[in-house]
Each structure stands twice: as structure tokens, then as C-alpha cells.
Scaffold this motif. Structure first.
Motif, PDB file in Angstrom:
ATOM      1  N   ALA A   1      46.740  27.608  60.832  1.00  0.00           N
ATOM      2  CA  ALA A   1      46.858  27.963  59.420  1.00  0.00           C
ATOM      3  C   ALA A   1      45.949  27.130  58.526  1.00  0.00           C
ATOM      4  CB  ALA A   1      48.313  27.814  58.961  1.00  0.00           C
ATOM      5  N   ASP A   2      45.668  25.882  58.896  1.00  0.00           N
ATOM      6  CA  ASP A   2      44.862  25.006  58.052  1.00  0.00           C
ATOM      7  C   ASP A   2      43.367  25.069  58.363  1.00  0.00           C
ATOM      8  OD1 ASP A   2      47.034  24.151  56.652  1.00  0.00           O
ATOM      9  OD2 ASP A   2      47.350  22.337  57.851  1.00  0.00           O
TER      10      ASP A   2
ATOM     11  N   VAL B   1      43.830  27.154  49.766  1.00  0.00           N
ATOM     12  CA  VAL B   1      44.575  26.210  50.596  1.00  0.00           C
ATOM     13  C   VAL B   1      45.129  25.061  49.750  1.00  0.00           C
ATOM     14  CG1 VAL B   1      44.321  24.466  52.402  1.00  0.00           C
ATOM     15  CG2 VAL B   1      43.402  26.751  52.741  1.00  0.00           C
TER      16      VAL B   1
ATOM     17  N   ARG C   1      48.130  26.485  47.898  1.00  0.00           N
ATOM     18  CA  ARG C   1      49.256  26.837  48.762  1.00  0.00           C
ATOM     19  C   ARG C   1      49.867  25.636  49.450  1.00  0.00           C
ATOM     20  NH1 ARG C   1      48.796  27.547  54.042  1.00  0.00           N
ATOM     21  NH2 ARG C   1      46.565  27.979  53.893  1.00  0.00           N
ATOM     22  N   ARG C   2      49.028  24.769  50.000  1.00  0.00           N
ATOM     23  CA  ARG C   2      49.545  23.671  50.818  1.00  0.00           C
ATOM     24  C   ARG C   2      49.836  22.415  50.020  1.00  0.00           C
ATOM     25  NH1 ARG C   2      45.426  21.865  55.163  1.00  0.00           N
ATOM     26  NH2 ARG C   2      44.460  21.011  53.286  1.00  0.00           N
ATOM     27  N   ASP C   3      48.995  22.109  49.008  1.00  0.00           N
ATOM     28  CA  ASP C   3      49.120  20.848  48.286  1.00  0.00           C
ATOM     29  C   ASP C   3      49.718  20.993  46.899  1.00  0.00           C
ATOM     30  OD1 ASP C   3      47.843  19.284  50.378  1.00  0.00           O
ATOM     31  OD2 ASP C   3      45.986  20.280  49.795  1.00  0.00           O
TER      32      ASP C   3
ATOM     33  N   ARG D   1      40.304  17.911  48.369  1.00  0.00           N
ATOM     34  CA  ARG D   1      41.663  17.397  48.152  1.00  0.00           C
ATOM     35  C   ARG D   1      41.621  16.046  47.442  1.00  0.00           C
ATOM     36  NH1 ARG D   1      43.100  17.119  53.040  1.00  0.00           N
ATOM     37  NH2 ARG D   1      43.838  19.250  53.176  1.00  0.00           N
TER      38      ARG D   1
END
Length: 420
Positions: free
Chosen positions: A6-7, A212, A215-217, A239
Motif C-alpha cells: 500500500a505504501d 499518500v 491518507r496515511r499521515d 513528509r
């Protein structure tokens, strides 16, 4: 929980290939278990899941014992390698992200997965021989021994030869996953390359990186979009820019360099400032680890002890402490060069923006917050002048990679940028 791939941002073709290989690897194990008439390497109740996962995949297709993941910085070479390792250790053969094999591999605690992350400038032959010896053992979990070598381009010639011998005569259940910028002989030897399957990764698009981050962070969409563009597709860099104010300040200081180049003295001052900023960033990143490592080693050697032999043990530990200091110095040098390279990438992005504006190319700028400054530079220098300056930055990166002293390379670059 999402699966292990996914990443891996913007690498659809590579993910398809790795999924197919993981399914083939599960089929290999299943076929071997059937030949032995046993329940196989995993628990018997997982065989049905393996059957469904592989879908009758030919065990001889799709899987091999050695892989090279290539791509530009930030493309996710190590992420892809770790995800593939997790898929190989997955009890279902799919990289489900939920089983113990996936969890422990992604968490870095799987007993059969060894991650080689060079802390210094190179990976030596001693480390590689020890790794190859350990990798030849039978997998404790019954699936695969996986060796992931990040930055395989840092292998010394002797270390590369040690690895080559293992790849030429691999143990039956050992898989080598190498990460390198390219398959050029400067990055990986021709003989190692000829025995590996190559998985090329591309620079992920800014939109995919931004998605990403959101969604993730949990980063705000506008900040994520800006950071993804400024990082030029480098997920980790994006990031840091989105979450670390200090990283944004360092970037702003680098992008102010073109305004500061008003003469020879200013060029040398700018070079000193860039080098000192990289050194400070590197020191901040390694100081805590260095202190912890030294304290742990001293404790292991008897520091603070009150027994009869404690003082003598510490006197005899000078060699080990000196070796630790040598490793830490090498790691600090690598950290300085990495920090300096990030600054040079930002500077190259600025001159790239000036070049595209001079050519009136219909592309978005890398640094939207300095677009006006880049536009002014484009009018002053024209396309040829902007291209010369961009080439000067890229030449500086190449010189540092070739072990030219960073200060000398950066000073030469600053003079070239001032002269145009």
C-alpha cells in the motif's frame, strides 16, 4: 489493515510483478510440501489459502533468488524490497498485511529477514561475508531467508565479490533483494546484475505522493500538494517538509542562495553557509544515536562496575571504543553528504524552474513559493544561462559522489553560479 504494497507510491507495474512473484514463491513452497507429503512450511490450515492465492501458478514461473530494485531517490526502492520480503514471508503468499509474517517483516523483527542498511560510506567485505554465512541457514519459519541490501551501490569491490559467490550458488530458500539507483556498472557490478531480475521503479507523480501524505499521515491537502511538488516526488522528503518546520527553514535558506551571489566573496560565504548547515543537520541526526551506542558499549564492557576486574576490563576496551568511534565518524560523514545532497536537489529545482520559464515550457514549477524569483532569473539569464547554472549544480553533486571534498565542490559551484 492495507496490504504490504500500500505504501509503494505510483508503482503499479512493479506491484503487479512482485505480487505475481510472491504467488509463484508460495507455489514453490506448496509444491515442495506436496512432494514431501507434509503439511508444508506453514501450518497445515494455511495450505488452502495458499492454493487460493497462487491460483495454480506454475512454481517455476515468476520467482527467482536474486532481485535488483532500481529507481531515482525517493522512488521507494527500499519500501518495495521490504514489501516484497513481507509478501514472501506471508502465510498466504499475498502480502496480506495482517498475518504474523507480514507484521514482523514490516516491523523489522522477522527472524528470517535481514536488513542491511549502510551507516557509513560503504559496505565492507567482513560484514557481507558474515551476512552471507547467516543467510545460508534454514529458515526458522519454514518459508524463506530474505536478505535486503539497501544502497547496494555502496558495496566495496571485495564485498561485491562475496555477494556474487552467494548469488551464483544460492542456498535453496534464500532470496537476495538489492536496492541501487540504476544497473550502471558504477552502481552495481555487471556480473551481479546478470544474475538478478531487475524491477525498475519510477519517480512517483506529485499527486500520488500528496494522496499518500493526506491518507496515511493526516496532512492537510494543500500542504501535502505543496510538499509533494517541492520534494520532486521523494516521499520521505515530502513528509519531512510537510511536518518539520526546521526542514522548511533549511529549504528556504537554500533557495535564498541565488539572491546572495553578488560577488566572489558572497559566493564563498554562501558555500560556507551551505556546508555548515549540512554539518549541523547531520550532527543533530546522529548525536543521539552516537551517545546511546557508546553508553551501551561501555556498559557491556564493564563501565561503572565496582568489581575487582572492572578497571582492567575498561583499559582493555580501548580498541573496541576506537572501532565504534571510527564507525560513527563514517556515519556522520555519510549523514553530512546526504544533507548536502538534499540542499543541492532543492537548488537544482530552482534553476530548473528558471530554465522552463525561459523556454516558456508548459510545466508547473517545482518550487511554487519562489516562482517569482525564478521568473526574474529567467529574464536576466535567458535559457542558456539558466541551463549552465543547472549543470553547475548537477556537476557539484557528481563531484561529491566521486569523493571530491564537499567544500571544494560547493565553492566551485557557487563561483560557477555567480559567473553564469
Amino acid at each position: 489493515m492495507p496490504d504490504v504494497f500500500a505504501d509503494l507510491v505510483g508503482q503499479g507495474e512493479a506491484v503487479v510483478e512482485l505480487r505475481r512473484a510472491a504467488a509463484a514463491a508460495a507455489a514453490v513452497l506448496r509444491a515442495g510440501a506436496a512432494a514431501l507429503g507434509t503439511a508444508g512450511p506453514a501450518r497445515g490450515d494455511t495450505l488452502a489459502a495458499d492454493d487460493a492465492a497462487t491460483g495454480g501458478v506454475d512454481p517455476s514461473a515468476g520467482m527467482t533468488h536474486a532481485w535488483i530494485f532500481t529507481g531515482p531517490p525517493g522512488s521507494g526502492r527500499s519500501v518495495a524490497a521490504r514489501a516484497f520480503a513481507a509478501a514472501l514471508e506471508c502465510v498466504h503468499g499475498t502480502g496480506c498485511g495482517e498475518c504474523p509474517g507480514c507484521h514482523t517483516t514490516m516491523g523489522g523483527t522477522h527472524a528470517d529477514v535481514r536488513m542491511v542498511v549502510p551507516e557509513g560510506l560503504s559496505i565492507g567485505v567482513g560484514e557481507m561475508r558474515a551476512l552471507v554465512l547467516r543467510a545460508a541457514s534454514t529458515p526458522s519459519g519454514g518459508r524463506w531467508q530474505v536478505v535486503v541490501i539497501e544502497d547496494a551501490d555502496r558495496l566495496t569491490e571485495a564485498a561485491g565479490n562475496a555477494l556474487l559467490k552467494a548469488i551464483e550458488e544460492p542456498p535453496p530458500r534464500t532470496v537476495f533483494l538489492l536496492c541501487a539507483p540504476s544497473t550502471h556498472p558504477d552502481d552495481i557490478s555487471v556480473t551481479i546484475r546478470s544474475r538478478c531480475r531487475v524491477v525498475p521503479l519510477r519517480q512517483p507523480p506529485a499527486d500520488a505522493v500528496a494522496e499518500v501524505l493526506v491518507r496515511r499521515d493526516g496532512i492537510a491537502p494543500d500542504v501535502a500538494q505543496w510538499a509533494a511538488a517541492a520534494a520532486q516526488g521523494h516521499v520521505g522528503r515530502a513528509r519531512r517538509l510537510a511536518r518539520d518546520p526546521e526542514a522548511r527553514k533549511r529549504r528556504e535558506a537554500v533557495l535564498a542562495v541565488p539572491r546572495r551571489l553578488t560577488g566572489v566573496g558572497a559566493a564563498f560565504d554562501a558555500a560556507s553557509a551551505l556546508i555548515e548547515a549540512a554539518e549541523a543537520e547531520a550532527e543533530a541526526s546522529v548525536t543521539e544515536a552516537d551517545t546511546t551506542e557508546r553508553a551501551a558499549l561501555e556498559t557491556a564492557l564493564g563501565a561503572g562496575g565496582t568489581g575487582r576486574g572492572a578497571a582492567g576490563a575498561m583499559r582493555g576496551a580501548a580498541g573496541q571504543l576506537k572501532e565504534l568511534e571510527k564507525r560513527q565518524k563514517s556515519r556522520a560523514t555519510r549523514a553530512q553528504r546526504d544533507a548536502l545532497d538534499r540542499a543541492l536537489v532543492d537548488l537544482a529545482g530552482f534553476y530548473r524552474d528558471a530554465l522552463t520559464m525561459a523556454l516558456r515550457a508548459p510545466v508547473a514549477p517545482v518550487h511554487t513559493d519562489t516562482a517569482a524569483l525564478a521568473g526574474a532569473g529567467a529574464q536576466k539569464w535567458d535559457a542558456e544561462g539558466a541551463l549552465r547554472r543547472l549543470e553547475a549544480v548537477l556537476a557539484c553533486r557528481a563531484a561529491i559522489e566521486a569523493n571530491v571534498k564537499p567544500r571544494i565542490a560547493v565553492e566551485a559551484m557557487m563561483l560557477a553560479l555567480w559567473k553564469g
